[in-house]
Write an enzyme that holds these catalytic residues in place. Structure first.
Site, short mmCIF file in Angstrom:
data_model
loop_
_atom_site.label_atom_id
_atom_site.label_comp_id
_atom_site.label_asym_id
_atom_site.label_seq_id
_atom_site.Cartn_x
_atom_site.Cartn_y
_atom_site.Cartn_z
N CYS A 11 0.86 -1.18 0.00
CA CYS A 11 0.00 0.00 0.00
C CYS A 11 0.90 1.23 0.00
CB CYS A 11 -1.01 -0.03 1.14
SG CYS A 11 -0.31 -0.01 2.80
N ASN A 14 2.17 1.46 4.43
CA ASN A 14 2.47 0.18 5.11
C ASN A 14 2.16 0.23 6.60
OD1 ASN A 14 5.33 -2.03 5.67
ND2 ASN A 14 3.25 -2.60 5.18
N CYS A 16 -1.62 0.80 7.44
CA CYS A 16 -3.07 0.53 7.56
C CYS A 16 -3.49 -0.73 6.79
CB CYS A 16 -3.89 1.72 7.07
SG CYS A 16 -3.64 3.22 8.03
N ARG A 17 -3.47 -0.67 5.46
CA ARG A 17 -4.06 -1.74 4.66
C ARG A 17 -3.14 -2.95 4.48
NH1 ARG A 17 -5.22 2.08 -0.27
NH2 ARG A 17 -3.30 2.93 0.63
N SER A 18 -1.92 -2.73 4.01
CA SER A 18 -1.09 -3.91 3.68
C SER A 18 -0.66 -4.71 4.92
CB SER A 18 0.11 -3.54 2.79
OG SER A 18 0.97 -2.63 3.39
N ASP A 131 -8.14 3.86 1.19
CA ASP A 131 -7.19 4.23 2.24
C ASP A 131 -7.98 4.74 3.46
OD1 ASP A 131 -5.27 5.28 3.84
OD2 ASP A 131 -4.25 6.39 2.25
P1 4NP Z 1 -1.88 2.78 4.12
O1 4NP Z 1 -2.49 4.17 4.68
O2 4NP Z 1 -1.30 3.12 2.76
O3 4NP Z 1 -3.05 1.88 4.03
O4 4NP Z 1 -0.82 2.37 5.12
C1 4NP Z 1 -1.74 5.34 4.80
C2 4NP Z 1 -1.01 5.56 5.93
C3 4NP Z 1 -0.28 6.72 6.05
C4 4NP Z 1 -0.29 7.66 5.05
C5 4NP Z 1 -1.03 7.43 3.91
C6 4NP Z 1 -1.75 6.27 3.79
N1 4NP Z 1 0.43 8.89 5.20
O5 4NP Z 1 0.32 9.73 4.31
O6 4NP Z 1 1.16 9.05 6.18
#
Ligand code: 4NP
Length: 160
Positions: A11, A14, A16-18, A131
């Site tokens: 993602c 790294n 939340c989702r992955s 996201d």
């Molecule tokens: P992820 O979510 O891609 O599912 O881990 C996010 C976590 C943090 C950020 C963006 C998306 N960020 O911009 O910090």
């Protein structure tokens, strides 16, 4: 022992989702008794959260279902990851196109929701895993539901 099959969930951050997809896939493979056949990991296309555990909201939704998340965030390492992992699984189209731009083999690079039974007929129309970072806890419940279905389908596919 035969070489293990590499599965990498990707993602943006790294956290939340992955990491949730990784934890769910480990859980599903363990339940099927096939965990030792796999090399499973997750990463982000961005490196802002490198070294951090998963977001507390991902940890909480997984724990609610009895699943631990082992992940520590790291950024994609194109030079080694594309050789190590046969299955590169993007959470959304933006991750997917970033992976291709970084040199991921198109035939090894998939959208997560393409493996969900609801989208098996038209995988190219599979939705993105949204996201949930800037939203509330219910977004994490929705992501959990999407990812469990997709992990089941992915495990079937990789084993077949
Ligand atoms: P992820 O979510 O891609 O599912 O881990 C996010 C976590 C943090 C950020 C963006 C998306 N960020 O911009 O910090």
């Amino acid at each position: 022992m035969a070489e293990r099959t590499g599965v990498l969930f990707v993602c943006l951050g790294n956290i939340c989702r992955s990491p949730l997809a990784e934890g769910l896939f480990i859980h599903a493979a363990r339940e099927r008794g096939v965990l030792d056949r796999f090399d499973i990991d997750s990463c982000g296309t961005g490196g802002w959260h490198a070294g951090n555990p998963a977001d507390p909201r991902s940890i909480a939704v997984a724990r609610k279902h009895g699943i631990d998340l082992p992940s520590r965030a790291r950024q994609l390492r194109a030079a080694t990851d594309f050789a190590r992992f046969e299955w590169i699984i993007a959470m959304d189209r933006s991750n997917h196109s970033d992976l291709l731009a970084d040199g991921s083999e198109p035939s090894r690079t998939h959208l997560m929701m393409a493996f969900h039974a609801d989208h098996a007929v038209k995988p190219s129309k599979a939705p993105d895993v949204p996201d949930p970072y800037y939203g509330g806890a219910d977004g994490f419940d929705d992501v959990y539901e999407m990812l469990t279905g997709a992990c089941d389908g992915l495990l079937e596919r990789v084993l077949s």
